[in-house]
Design an enzyme around this catalytic site. Structure first.
Site, short mmCIF file in Angstrom:
data_model
loop_
_atom_site.label_atom_id
_atom_site.label_comp_id
_atom_site.label_asym_id
_atom_site.label_seq_id
_atom_site.Cartn_x
_atom_site.Cartn_y
_atom_site.Cartn_z
N LYS A 42 0.83 -1.20 0.00
CA LYS A 42 0.00 0.00 0.00
C LYS A 42 0.88 1.26 0.00
O LYS A 42 2.10 1.17 0.21
CB LYS A 42 -0.92 -0.05 1.23
N TYR A 57 -12.04 -3.27 -3.39
CA TYR A 57 -12.57 -3.42 -2.03
C TYR A 57 -14.10 -3.52 -2.01
O TYR A 57 -14.72 -3.18 -1.00
CB TYR A 57 -12.10 -2.25 -1.15
N THR A 72 -4.71 -7.09 11.13
CA THR A 72 -5.05 -5.80 10.49
C THR A 72 -4.48 -4.59 11.22
O THR A 72 -3.94 -3.69 10.61
CB THR A 72 -6.60 -5.66 10.42
N ASN A 100 -1.54 -0.01 7.22
CA ASN A 100 -0.96 -1.29 7.63
C ASN A 100 -0.14 -1.96 6.52
O ASN A 100 0.00 -3.18 6.49
CB ASN A 100 -2.05 -2.22 8.17
N HIS A 157 -1.94 -5.37 1.69
CA HIS A 157 -3.20 -6.10 1.58
C HIS A 157 -2.84 -7.51 1.13
O HIS A 157 -1.93 -7.68 0.32
CB HIS A 157 -4.11 -5.46 0.54
N GLU A 167 -9.09 -11.07 -7.51
CA GLU A 167 -8.21 -9.89 -7.36
C GLU A 167 -7.07 -9.94 -8.38
O GLU A 167 -6.69 -8.92 -8.94
CB GLU A 167 -7.68 -9.82 -5.93
P1 AMP Z 1 -8.00 -5.86 3.92
O1 AMP Z 1 -8.95 -6.54 3.01
O2 AMP Z 1 -7.39 -6.73 4.96
O3 AMP Z 1 -6.96 -4.99 3.23
O4 AMP Z 1 -8.93 -4.89 4.80
C1 AMP Z 1 -9.30 -3.67 4.43
C2 AMP Z 1 -8.41 -2.61 4.96
O5 AMP Z 1 -9.25 -1.62 5.53
C3 AMP Z 1 -7.46 -2.97 6.09
O6 AMP Z 1 -6.27 -3.54 5.66
C4 AMP Z 1 -7.23 -1.60 6.71
O7 AMP Z 1 -6.29 -0.84 5.97
C5 AMP Z 1 -8.59 -0.97 6.58
N1 AMP Z 1 -9.43 -1.17 7.76
C6 AMP Z 1 -9.93 -2.33 8.23
N2 AMP Z 1 -10.66 -2.12 9.34
C7 AMP Z 1 -10.64 -0.80 9.56
C8 AMP Z 1 -11.22 0.06 10.54
N3 AMP Z 1 -11.98 -0.44 11.51
N4 AMP Z 1 -10.98 1.37 10.46
C9 AMP Z 1 -10.24 1.87 9.44
N5 AMP Z 1 -9.67 1.13 8.49
C10 AMP Z 1 -9.87 -0.19 8.54
#
Ligand code: AMP
Length: 148
Positions: free
Chosen positions: A9, A49, A91, A122, A125, A136
């Site tokens: 990211k 997403y 996460t 973070n 992904h 994806e």
């Molecule tokens: P992922 O599919 O794992 O990339 O999940 C979506 C992304 O959304 C996560 O990696 C974070 O960057 C973000 N995310 C997930 N939960 C939260 C949250 N509660 N608040 C803000 N960002 C979030």
């Protein structure tokens, strides 16, 4: 052999962690099957997403990735989806175990992100399931770029 999609990211790219992140996958025996740097549009990130489209953090999540440099990587190996998720960690980087990418290299937390009304930074992904991985990969790469 299983394939999965990893995105480095914008915070990972900005912090010069591309090499360090890829090294961790390669050291674990995963093969880089393809890789490209992309600056995705908002629409493209929304498509990536789509599973999160009803979540309260959807818009800030799109802000996090859209129109910034992202590295898309196809990783290949036995049980690639679950192995990659393990190497990536939880996460919230402040909760991720030491030894994981987010636990060792992450510098953000859900508390900070909530207070600043933005997505959790973070670094990476990683696809959640085998089915998501295939979808994806098709979104981020042309069919002709994927070696069978
Ligand atoms: P992922 O599919 O794992 O990339 O999940 C979506 C992304 O959304 C996560 O990696 C974070 O960057 C973000 N995310 C997930 N939960 C939260 C949250 N509660 N608040 C803000 N960002 C979030």
């Amino acid at each position: 052999m299983e394939r999965t999609l990893v995105l480095i990211k914008p915070d990972g790219v900005e912090r010069n962690l591309i090499g360090e992140i890829i090294k961790r996958f390669e050291e674990n025996g995963l093969k880089v099957a393809n890789l490209r740097m992309v600056i995705p549009s908002r629409e493209f990130v929304q498509a990536h997403y789509a599973v999160h489209k009803d979540k309260p953090f959807f818009n800030v999540l799109v802000d996090y990735l859209a129109e910034k440099r992202v590295v898309a990587i196809v990783l290949e190996g036995e049980d690639a989806v679950s192995r990659v998720r393990k190497i990536v960690g939880a996460t919230d980087p402040s909760k991720a175990e030491k030894g994981t990418i987010r636990g060792d290299l992450g510098n953000d937390s859900k508390e900070k992100a909530d207070a600043e009304r933005r997505s959790i930074y973070n670094l990476v992904h990683a696809s959640g399931t085998r089915e998501e991985a295939e979808e994806e990969i098709k979104l981020w790469f042309e069919e002709s770029e994927i070696l069978e």
